[in-house]
Write a protein that holds these residues in place. Structure first.
Motif, PDB file in Angstrom:
ATOM      1  N   LYS A 153       0.867  -1.182   0.000  1.00  0.00           N
ATOM      2  CA  LYS A 153       0.000   0.000   0.000  1.00  0.00           C
ATOM      3  C   LYS A 153       0.901   1.228   0.000  1.00  0.00           C
ATOM      4  O   LYS A 153       1.747   1.380   0.878  1.00  0.00           O
TER       5      LYS A 153
ATOM      6  N   GLU B  64       1.752   5.123   0.458  1.00  0.00           N
ATOM      7  CA  GLU B  64       1.320   6.280   1.239  1.00  0.00           C
ATOM      8  C   GLU B  64       1.677   7.533   0.450  1.00  0.00           C
ATOM      9  O   GLU B  64       2.447   7.478  -0.513  1.00  0.00           O
ATOM     10  N   GLU B  65       1.137   8.664   0.876  1.00  0.00           N
ATOM     11  CA  GLU B  65       1.433   9.914   0.180  1.00  0.00           C
ATOM     12  C   GLU B  65       2.927  10.217   0.214  1.00  0.00           C
ATOM     13  O   GLU B  65       3.495  10.708  -0.757  1.00  0.00           O
TER      14      GLU B  65
ATOM     15  N   ASP C 176       5.338   8.132   0.113  1.00  0.00           N
ATOM     16  CA  ASP C 176       5.983   7.300  -0.904  1.00  0.00           C
ATOM     17  C   ASP C 176       5.833   7.934  -2.282  1.00  0.00           C
ATOM     18  O   ASP C 176       6.770   7.950  -3.077  1.00  0.00           O
TER      19      ASP C 176
ATOM     20  N   TYR D 250      -3.352   4.747  -3.963  1.00  0.00           N
ATOM     21  CA  TYR D 250      -3.151   4.591  -2.519  1.00  0.00           C
ATOM     22  C   TYR D 250      -3.877   3.372  -1.940  1.00  0.00           C
ATOM     23  O   TYR D 250      -3.830   3.155  -0.746  1.00  0.00           O
TER      24      TYR D 250
END
Length: 168
Positions: free
Chosen positions: A6, A8-9, A11, A97
C-alpha cells in the motif's frame, strides 16, 4: 513471490521527486543553474539602470533594489514550480493509494487491487531502481510500479531477481 503493498502519500512524494531529479539530471546544464539565473537577472538590472540613469552611476541603493527585484522574481518562479508539483499529487481517494497485491513471476509482474488487474511481461520494463526506500519497476521514464521497501521481506533479493529477468 506475492507482495501485499500500500503506497502512502510520502511514498508518492519520494517517487515524484526521484522522477523530477532524474529528468533534471538528464537535462541539466550550467544555464539551468539557479545561481546563473540570478546572476543574469542582476546583469539585466544593472544594464537597465545604466541605460536609464547613466549620469547617476550605480550606487548601493540601486544595487540593493535590483537584488530585491531579482529575489522576488526568483522566488515567484520557484513558488510556481512548487505549486505545479503539488498539483501532481494524486487525491486521497485515488486507486494508487489502495492496498494491492503484486505477484512477481518468471514471466512478468501482476498488480491487482479492487479497480485494476494488470499483467506486464518483463519485456515492457526499461529499468529497475532501488532508491530512497522504494523499489521502482519502470515501464517508461515516468511510469513505474512502486513498492515501499518496508513492505518486502528481502528487498535486495527481489531487485536482483527482477534485474536478472528484465532485458535492459
Amino acid at each position: 513471490m506475492i507482495i501485499e503493498t500500500k503506497l502512502e502519500e510520502k511514498d508518492w512524494k519520494v517517487f515524484s521527486h526521484y522522477i523530477r531529479a532524474k529528468a533534471l539530471e538528464d537535462a541539466k546544464s550550467w544555464i539551468d543553474s539557479p545561481l546563473f539565473n540570478v546572476f543574469i537577472w542582476l546583469m539585466i538590472a544593472v544594464v537597465i539602470l545604466g541605460v536609464t540613469r547613466p549620469e547617476m552611476g550605480l550606487h548601493w541603493q540601486s544595487a540593493a533594489f535590483s537584488a530585491v527585484v531579482c529575489a522576488v522574481l526568483f522566488f515567484s518562479i520557484y513558488s510556481k514550480e512548487v505549486k505545479f508539483l503539488k498539483n501532481l499529487l494524486p487525491t486521497a481517494d485515488n486507486s494508487i493509494y489502495e492496498k494491492r497485491v503484486i505477484e512477481v513471476s518468471e514471466s512478468g509482474i501482476r498488480s491487482k487491487n479492487c479497480k485494476h488487474d494488470v499483467f506486464l511481461s518483463w519485456d515492457n520494463f526499461t529499468s529497475i531502481e532501488y532508491e530512497r526506500g522504494l523499489i521502482m519497476f519502470f515501464i517508461s521514464r515516468a511510469n513505474a510500479i512502486v513498492i515501499p521497501e518496508a513492505q518486502v521481506p528481502e528487498p535486495m533479493e527481489l531487485v536482483e531477481k527482477v534485474r536478472a529477468l528484465v532485458k535492459m
